[in-house]
Design a protein around this motif. Sequence first.
Motif, short mmCIF file in Angstrom:
data_model
loop_
_atom_site.label_atom_id
_atom_site.label_comp_id
_atom_site.label_asym_id
_atom_site.label_seq_id
_atom_site.Cartn_x
_atom_site.Cartn_y
_atom_site.Cartn_z
N ARG A 95 0.83 -1.21 0.00
CA ARG A 95 0.00 0.00 0.00
C ARG A 95 0.87 1.26 0.00
NH1 ARG A 95 -5.25 1.39 0.93
NH2 ARG A 95 -5.63 3.41 1.89
N SER A 99 0.76 3.62 -3.21
CA SER A 99 0.23 4.97 -2.99
C SER A 99 1.27 6.03 -3.35
CB SER A 99 -0.22 5.14 -1.54
OG SER A 99 -1.32 4.30 -1.27
N LEU A 132 -3.48 10.17 -1.15
CA LEU A 132 -2.46 9.17 -1.43
C LEU A 132 -1.25 9.34 -0.52
CD1 LEU A 132 -2.72 9.18 -5.33
CD2 LEU A 132 -3.15 7.20 -3.84
N ASP A 135 -2.13 8.05 2.81
CA ASP A 135 -2.08 6.58 2.81
C ASP A 135 -0.66 6.06 2.95
OD1 ASP A 135 -4.84 6.57 2.55
OD2 ASP A 135 -4.82 6.03 0.42
#
Length: 154
Positions: A95, A99, A132, A135
């Motif tokens: 992730r 991201s 993003l 994240d």
Amino acid sequence: MDFTSSQSQNLTDEVFHSGDFFPDIHALDYQKSMLTDGKLTPERLKHAITNAIIEINRELSAWRQSQIEKGYASMDKIPAEFVNAESELVLLYRRAVYSQTKANLTERYRDVDTTNSGEKKAEGLGTTIDELWRDVQWAIQRIKGESHNIVELI
């Protein structure tokens, strides 16, 4: 050399090795997970993923070293919860890399269309880019076992 194409690119599933500790990153998995439109050149995607891996690995360098000192040779060997048969740490690492890759690409593609509609679209992407980057930070903090709340007293 162009960084975008008017036609969808047929990307191969290039594998990006993140060293011995971190999991590999697959270009097609990134593309499917982050809902990219496929108009990105393979060279541009390679550059963006490589840069994201470098940055995330640097952010996690001290944490990685402490895990190695505890006897864990790779991230997937660290005791963690499993989601869909995968370590949550591995999922969080992906992730973070995905991201950061998309945030960097989105920031750079905002200026491709300079028409009025393109400017409005670029303004709208600002929120997406901020989300993003959030994240990325949250995934890194969770990997480290930290809360994603940051409070600063002035």
